[in-house]
Design a protein around this motif. Structure first.
Motif, PDB file in Angstrom:
ATOM      1  N   GLU A  62       0.855  -1.183   0.000  1.00 18.43           N
ATOM      2  CA  GLU A  62       0.000   0.000   0.000  1.00 18.43           C
ATOM      3  C   GLU A  62       0.892   1.234   0.000  1.00 18.43           C
ATOM      4  N   PRO A  63       0.550   2.244  -0.806  1.00 14.45           N
ATOM      5  CA  PRO A  63       1.354   3.474  -0.818  1.00 14.45           C
ATOM      6  C   PRO A  63       1.452   4.078   0.586  1.00 14.45           C
ATOM      7  N   GLU A  64       2.552   4.751   0.865  1.00 17.61           N
ATOM      8  CA  GLU A  64       2.769   5.337   2.182  1.00 17.61           C
ATOM      9  C   GLU A  64       1.828   6.500   2.464  1.00 17.61           C
ATOM     10  N   ASP A  65       1.433   7.260   1.419  1.00 16.17           N
ATOM     11  CA  ASP A  65       0.587   8.428   1.679  1.00 16.17           C
ATOM     12  C   ASP A  65      -0.849   8.023   1.994  1.00 16.17           C
ATOM     13  N   TYR A  66      -1.489   7.269   1.119  1.00 18.56           N
ATOM     14  CA  TYR A  66      -2.836   6.769   1.391  1.00 18.56           C
ATOM     15  C   TYR A  66      -3.239   5.751   0.335  1.00 18.56           C
ATOM     16  N   THR A  67      -4.246   4.984   0.688  1.00 17.95           N
ATOM     17  CA  THR A  67      -4.850   4.011  -0.209  1.00 17.95           C
ATOM     18  C   THR A  67      -6.345   4.276  -0.252  1.00 17.95           C
ATOM     19  N   ASN A 124      -3.905   5.088   7.020  1.00 15.04           N
ATOM     20  CA  ASN A 124      -3.664   5.636   5.684  1.00 15.04           C
ATOM     21  C   ASN A 124      -4.658   5.155   4.627  1.00 15.04           C
ATOM     22  N   ARG A 126      -8.301   5.734   2.848  1.00 15.35           N
ATOM     23  CA  ARG A 126      -9.329   6.751   2.652  1.00 15.35           C
ATOM     24  C   ARG A 126     -10.505   6.150   1.888  1.00 15.35           C
TER      25      ARG A 126
END
Length: 159
Positions: A62-67, A124, A126
């Protein structure tokens, strides 16, 4: 997709590196499992997790910023012929037992933490919010314009 945006840059990079477009998550997961593809992007995590649980040689990053998380939504229409039964079913889905069944059998992420009333979409993560904005691409012209722009963004560029 606009080439000046981050999304546009991502789509352009995918196109420059020979992205394979496929509508079905299962086909993409099969191709990664067999070694035909190295990775896939923007697939349904519940499908990938089910394959992993069954022993497929896959992993999820999963990307570090958000999924973004797709919500599975249930409603009881006003004119429902059996609203009491529908309410009982929704109550079951939201119960601790229902959440366990959804998690285990359907591989869906629970929305209720510890069987209590606290929502826990995960770190993280959304959820895609329900609203009129989701209806925009039901319009055939807007949908076609979006898909045409997307396809042209991911097509390989001449070198």
């Amino acid at each position: 997709a606009q080439r000046g945006s981050i999304a546009g840059a991502l789509l352009g990079a995918l196109g420059d590196n020979g992205v394979v477009r496929e509508e079905r998550t299962g086909v993409l997961l099969d191709q990664v499992s067999s070694g035909k593809l190295s990775l896939v992007y923007n697939v349904l995590g519940s499908y990938a997790q089910a394959r992993i649980d069954a022993g497929a040689p896959l992993g999820i990053v999963e990307p570090e910023d958000y999924t973004l998380v797709v919500l599975r939504t249930a409603v009881i229409p006003r004119n429902s012929p059996h609203p009491a039964e529908a309410k009982r079913f929704l109550d079951y889905l939201l119960s601790a037992r229902g959440q366990q069944v959804l998690s285990r059998e359907a591989r869906l992420m629970p929305i209720i933490r510890n069987g209590g009333g606290d929502s826990d979409p995960g770190q993280n993560r959304r959820p895609i919010q329900l609203g009129p904005g989701l209806l925009v691409y039901l319009d055939a012209l807007k949908r076609r314009q979006f898909l045409d722009a997307w396809r042209s963004s991911v097509e390989p560029k001449p070198r």
